[in-house]
Design an enzyme around this catalytic site. Structure first.
Site, PDB file in Angstrom:
ATOM      1  N   GLY A   7       0.855  -1.188   0.000  1.00  0.00           N
ATOM      2  CA  GLY A   7       0.000   0.000   0.000  1.00  0.00           C
ATOM      3  C   GLY A   7       0.887   1.233   0.000  1.00  0.00           C
ATOM      4  N   GLY A  10      -0.023   4.981  -1.313  1.00  0.00           N
ATOM      5  CA  GLY A  10      -1.060   5.774  -0.640  1.00  0.00           C
ATOM      6  C   GLY A  10      -0.452   6.825   0.274  1.00  0.00           C
ATOM      7  N   GLY A  11      -1.329   7.605   0.895  1.00  0.00           N
ATOM      8  CA  GLY A  11      -0.880   8.689   1.770  1.00  0.00           C
ATOM      9  C   GLY A  11      -0.060   8.190   2.942  1.00  0.00           C
ATOM     10  N   GLY A  13       1.312   5.111   3.156  1.00  0.00           N
ATOM     11  CA  GLY A  13       2.419   4.315   2.628  1.00  0.00           C
ATOM     12  C   GLY A  13       3.613   5.151   2.201  1.00  0.00           C
ATOM     13  CG  HIS A 177      -6.565   1.649  15.802  1.00  0.00           C
ATOM     14  ND1 HIS A 177      -5.930   2.719  16.392  1.00  0.00           N
ATOM     15  CD2 HIS A 177      -6.489   1.868  14.462  1.00  0.00           C
ATOM     16  CE1 HIS A 177      -5.485   3.540  15.444  1.00  0.00           C
ATOM     17  NE2 HIS A 177      -5.816   3.040  14.270  1.00  0.00           N
ATOM     18  CG  MET A 227      -1.620   5.592  10.062  1.00  0.00           C
ATOM     19  SD  MET A 227      -1.904   4.841  11.678  1.00  0.00           S
ATOM     20  CE  MET A 227      -0.525   3.703  11.750  1.00  0.00           C
TER      21      MET A 227
END
Length: 312
Positions: A7, A10-11, A13, A177, A227
């Site tokens: 992934g 992505g943002g 990743g 979570h 994240m």
């Protein structure tokens, strides 16, 4: 040590890949995979950063070349939250993505430690466990739901409120979570005391921090950069422990003794085989005990949803 990010376009990743390229120990290998055709280019872009970390990128349906020989696999592939969605609305799309990728991990690098970032983590970790179990390669000491974002948010918010340096605050966060399943153990932060109102407000803010970002980005995404940092912190801790460093402790969502739920986030001593020891959650305040008891039904339902998805 080889780390694979699935992934990676992505943002989360891309942020994670950048941090790993700059912070993994010299001589490490970093492997990026995403279905998106841009992924080899992301690796070329990062390869220009002068660190002794080899990097390669792979795209398409087959993650095998990225996974060969991986020691750690971090999975952030999936769709992001939009305003009005909660993490469980992501389930329908992300469940299938996680199932497919974990099947490939089971085949190609079954002994790797796996960190699941893709939401809803309460459920996607259960999916991963069942897939690995079906493949006959499940080791509960090597599968983690990455909840580190809850910890770094807690550290930030407590430091802000109490005028501390963020680096000197470490809040254990237990449970799951999402929403009410996120339980920061504010009573266990050394040298800091809170009023009952502060505990209630902070707990709520930590539980809803993801929504705070989704709303602030106004439809333009969810928490990707924080994240990415959280996932990098967890991934780097895991790498250090796998390489033999002693005393590495992180909270993560793992299968334990089932005292509270089959999967539960708690402090873990990491080691050469993944989880070395599941540490006690310690003594809880009355507020925390109450919150713990109140979340378990939600957490157990989230877990059952993942188990059923694989076994239906």
């Amino acid at each position: 040590m080889k780390v694979a990010v699935l992934g990676a376009a992505g943002g989360i990743g891309q942020a994670l890949a950048l941090l790993l390229k700059t912070q993994l120990p010299s001589g490490s290998e970093l492997s990026l995979y995403d279905i998106a055709p841009v992924t080899p280019g992301v690796a070329v872009d990062l390869s220009h950063i002068p660190t002794a970390v080899k990097i390669k990128g792979f795209s398409g349906e087959d993650a095998t070349p990225a996974l060969e020989g991986a020691d750690v696999v971090l999975i952030s592939a999936g769709v992001a939250r939009k305003p009005g969605m909660d993490r469980s609305d992501l389930f329908n799309v992300n469940a299938g993505i996680v199932k497919n990728l974990v099947q490939q991990v089971a085949k190609t690098c079954p002994k790797a430690c796996i960190g699941i970032i893709t939401n809803p983590v309460n459920t996607t970790v259960a999916i991963a466990a069942e897939v690995l179990k079906k493949a006959g390669v499940y080791d509960k000491n090597k599968l983690f739901g990455v909840t580190t974002l809850d910890i770094i948010r807690s550290n930030t918010f407590v430091a802000e409120l109490k005028g501390k340096q963020p680096g000197e605050v470490e809040v254990p966060v237990i449970g799951g979570h999402s929403g009410v399943t996120i339980l920061p153990l504010l009573s266990q932060v050394p040298g800091v005391s809170f009023t009952e109102q502060e505990v209630a407000d902070l707990t709520k803010r930590i539980q809803n921090a993801g929504t705070e970002v989704v709303e602030a980005k106004a439809g333009g995404g969810s928490a990707t950069l924080s994240m990415g940092q959280a996932a990098a912190r967890f991934g780097l801790s895991l790498v250090r422990a796998l390489q033999g460093e002693q005393g590495v402790i992180e909270c993560a969502y793992v299968e334990g003794d089932g005292q509270y739920a089959r999967f539960f986030s708690q402090p873990l001593l990491l080691g050469k085989n993944g989880v070395e020891e599941r540490k006690s959650i310690g003594t809880l305040s009355a507020f925390e005990q109450n919150a713990l008891e109140g979340m378990l039904d939600t957490l157990k339902k989230d877990i059952a949803l993942g188990e059923e998805f694989v076994n239906k």
